[in-house]
Structure formats: C-alpha cells, structure tokens
Design an enzyme around this catalytic site. Structure first.
Site, PDB file in Angstrom:
ATOM      1  CG  ASP A 117      -2.267   0.598   0.956  1.00 27.32           C
ATOM      2  OD1 ASP A 117      -2.367   1.386   0.007  1.00 27.32           O
ATOM      3  OD2 ASP A 117      -3.221   0.329   1.715  1.00 27.32           O
ATOM      4  CG  ASP A 154      -9.852   1.548  -0.367  1.00 28.95           C
ATOM      5  OD1 ASP A 154      -8.946   1.500  -1.216  1.00 28.95           O
ATOM      6  OD2 ASP A 154      -9.639   1.681   0.860  1.00 28.95           O
TER       7      ASP A 154
HETATM    8  C1  GLA Z   1      -6.107   1.316   1.855  1.00 31.69           C
HETATM    9  C2  GLA Z   1      -6.250   0.246   0.763  1.00 31.69           C
HETATM   10  C3  GLA Z   1      -7.253  -0.797   1.191  1.00 31.69           C
HETATM   11  C4  GLA Z   1      -6.799  -1.430   2.494  1.00 31.69           C
HETATM   12  C5  GLA Z   1      -6.604  -0.361   3.558  1.00 31.69           C
HETATM   13  C6  GLA Z   1      -5.972  -0.927   4.817  1.00 31.69           C
HETATM   14  O1  GLA Z   1      -7.273   2.049   2.003  1.00 31.69           O
HETATM   15  O2  GLA Z   1      -6.620   0.818  -0.467  1.00 31.69           O
HETATM   16  O3  GLA Z   1      -7.407  -1.777   0.181  1.00 31.69           O
HETATM   17  O4  GLA Z   1      -5.615  -2.145   2.271  1.00 31.69           O
HETATM   18  O5  GLA Z   1      -5.769   0.699   3.085  1.00 31.69           O
HETATM   19  O6  GLA Z   1      -5.777   0.034   5.792  1.00 31.69           O
END
Ligand code: GLA
Length: 413
Positions: free
Chosen positions: A158, A219
């Site tokens: 990430d 997301d």
């Molecule tokens: C980000 C990512 C998600 C997840 C969260 C975890 O938002 O895009 O897919 O991994 O972090 O904190």
C-alpha cells in the site's frame, strides 16, 4: 576479471529486468480480509472475525474443502492490522502475538498444507493506512527478507504516509528486493491509486515491469453505488488502461463483494461480469464459512472463471451505451468473446434488448457462433453474425454471453 564482468552483468540485469517471477499469467484469484473484516482487532468480543490466525485458518479450510481451490482461488491474503505497533529488537515487523500466537511461518505452513498460498500486507510509507508500522526506503530489504523467511507468497504494498518521490523509489526497490529473495512472491502495488491512476503521472510500462497487479483507483465499499463508481472510472479511462494489462500484469479494480451485505443477486452478477470483462483479479472479501448457496454458485461459475482467466490476457472494454444499457466486450483466445449487457436502470422493469454479433464486429466466422448464457448456464444455439440475439436484462443486472466459433466442437467448461 571474469568474476568482475559477471558481477557487472548481474547488477545490470537486476536493474533492467522486469519482474520475472513467472506469476499471474492469468489474473490472480483468492480471498482477502480487508473489505469484509477491515481492521477488526477485537478478538475478545469477536474471536471468529477479528484479524488473526483463527479467521485465516477457518477461511483456508473452506477454500480447501468447498471447491474454491480447485477453481483457482488459491491466494488467502491478510490485509492491514496484522502487525504489532512496533518492530522487534532486530528491526523486523512482527505479527500481534495475541492474534497470531503461532506466528506467520506456522500460518504459512498451515495454508500451504492445504494447497493454498499466503498473502500479506505492507505499506510503502511511515505507517500503514491503518496506523501500523510502514516500510520506509531503508527497511524495504529487511521486510522483503522477513516476508520471504515466513514463506509468504504475495505482498500487497500500500502507499499511505509517503510522498510521490518516496513511492517512485520504493515500489521498484521492493520489487527487486522480493526478486532477490529467490522466492516467487506475487507483488500487488497500490502505487497508481495514489497518483490518480492515469498517465502521465502513472507509467504503466514501468509498473508492468515491476508489479504483477496494481490498484488504480479508490477502495470498494459494500454497495452497488461503489461498484458503479468503479466501473464508470474504468470505462471512462479504458483507452489509457486497457493496454496496461496482460499476462503477468493486471489492473485491479478491487475486491469481489459477492456474498456480503450490499449487493442484490442481480448486482452481484453485474460486478462479476464486468470484473471478468476487465480481466480483473478475482479476489473475494466475504465469509466463506457462512456464504449463501446463491453467492457461492455465482463465484464458482466455471464459465465466468474461464472468461476471467482467459490466457490471451486482453482487458475488455465498454463498447456501447444505449440509454440505461451498456454493452461490454472482451476478446478471448481462439476468436472467442465474452459480452455483457448491463442494465443500470432502476425503474424496476426488465429491459428488452436485441443485438447481433455483427453489431459487435464479430463477423469472422461464416459458419457462425455458439452462444452460451453464462449465468443461466444455458446453450442458446448457433448464431450467424447477422442473426438477432434477443435478451431481457433485469434492473441493475446483466446478461453475459460467451461466444465461441461454431467450428470449435467441444463444450466449454
Ligand atoms: C487502503 C487500501 C485498502 C486497504 C486499507 C488498509 O485504504 O486501499 O485496500 O488495504 O488501506 O488500511
């Protein structure tokens, strides 16, 4: 002298080579904690669903004994919130010992014993998005080595809490570090999602050479709105995104949410159909221990999986919009095609629609094509390119067709 020469050659090839881990020739399939389980770390109140080895083992058992693994769903991936808030005295990341009492290596052994692969989560930055220790430029090496020593098979990397220049250095550096461990580790990069997802900020040629898959956009949430928002972004930007995808390198519109709370049956079909047209990773986030029969049937649809996993690896596109209807299409190997007609209407009435293969420029085979309805699991007959195909598409649902030259005799899966 020769040794020096060899050394220089090796150093050069490490710099120039693409991510040569041989992985993800077709879009990866599996399961991931985040969308359904988030950062639930309260194992006292919720021992079955907190991020810990209990959950991972329970899901791994299901993946191995309920038909998932055989269909290709092999990665079981722990997202954020697995770690302790501090590194150990050697500077290594460490799992929370209350939630992962056996440790990560033992969990990997458990997963491997069931013919599955373990995924883990890290973050290029000072902290993960959930506030756990991140991986900075100077801890990339130790973290790659730690993951490899645990025998992890996938890393989602990430990008919270770092700036663009740190990411530009860190994502390739992690790729080389993973390669150098000698362990094939599927590498999922969230980098483009933090840079707007589009060229010129995002260099998809470079990404394809260092990552196996990448998140381009925001997301997914457990709702139809969220699915629509993501598919609209991918359709609007398909000219920039389509060529980025191919064997070993995939755009990732985020997890499959069939089996959760937010989508109706029709909407679940729609997400699955469009994701398969997009050659997207099929990574579920749901509860395989309690999933309904209907949701399981959808996710285990063999023809749908065959389409998603097509070896040509070409991402499909939205090819037409007609009022509330959208036609999506993907070219597959051997002059086969997948076509999805999506009805975004919410007025409650199933829409009639008729179209011919010739309308889609599918005309090569004079003998015609066999058509299959993917979700009805039905052979619709032989169609000449000009013959009209009549369909009825439910509100927020989809009709998905598999199109195969009539000359191919055997039945699809
Ligand atoms: C980000 C990512 C998600 C997840 C969260 C975890 O938002 O895009 O897919 O991994 O972090 O904190």
């Amino acid at each position: 002298m020769q040794l020096v020469y060899l050394g220089i050659l090796l150093a050069l090839s490490a710099l120039c080579s693409s991510l040569d881990n041989g992985l993800a020739k077709t879009p990866p399939m599996g399961w991931m904690t985040w969308e359904r389980y988030r950062c639930n770390i309260d194992c006292k109140i919720d021992p079955e669903n907190c991020i810990g080895e209990n959950l991972i083992k329970g899901i791994a058992d299901k993946m191995a004994d309920s038909g998932w693994r055989e269909l290709g769903y092999v990665y079981i991936s722990i997202d954020d919130c697995w770690a302790l808030k501090s590194r150990d005295s050697n500077g290594q990341l460490q799992p929370d010992p209350v939630r992962f009492p056996s440790g990560m290596k033992a969990l990997a052994d458990y997963v491997h014993a069931r013919g599955l692969k373990l995924g883990i989560y890290g973050d290029m930055g000072n902290f993960t998005c959930g506030g756990y220790p991140g991986t900075t430029l100077d801890t990339i090496q130790i973290d790659a080595d730690t993951f490899a020593s645990w025998e992890v098979d996938m890393l989602k990397f990430d990008g919270c809490y770092s700036n663009s220049s740190e990411k530009a250095l860190g994502y390739p550096k992690m790729s080389y570090a993973l390669n150098a461990t000698g362990r094939p580790i599927l590498y999922s990069c969230s980098w483009p999602a933090y840079e707007g997802g589009l060229p010129p900020q995002v260099n998809y040629t470079l990404l394809g050479s260092i990552c196996n898959l990448w998140r381009n956009y925001g997301d997914i949430q457990d709702s139809w709105d969220s699915v629509l928002n993501i598919l609209e972004w991918f359709a609007s930007n398909q000219d920039a995104l389509q060529s980025a995808a191919g064997p070993g390198r995939w755009n990732d519109p985020d997890m499959l949410i069939t089996g959760d709370f937010g989508l109706s049956y029709e909407q679940s079909k729609s997400q699955l159909a469009i994701w398969a047209i997009l050659a997207a990773p099929f990574i579920m986030s749901n509860d395989l221990r309690t999933i309904s029969y209907e949701a399981k049937e959808l996710l285990q649809n063999r023809l749908l999986i065959y389409i998603d996993q097509d070896s040509l690896g070409k991402q499909g596109r939205r090819v037409a919009k007609v009022s509330s209807l959208e036609v999506w299409m993907r070219e597959l190997v051997n002059e086969q095609y997948a076509v999805a007609v999506l009805n975004k209407g919410t007025d409650g009435i199933p829409k009639r629609f008729s179209m011919s293969l010739a309308n889609l420029n599918i005309t090569e085979c004079a003998l015609g094509y066999k058509l299959y309805d993917v979700f009805e699991k039905e052979f619709l007959g032989n169609f000449k390119p000009e013959t009209n195909i009549e369909m009825v598409i439910n509100p927020t649902g989809v009709v998905m067709l598999f199109v195969r030259p009539a000359s191919i005799r055997f039945h699809p899966v």
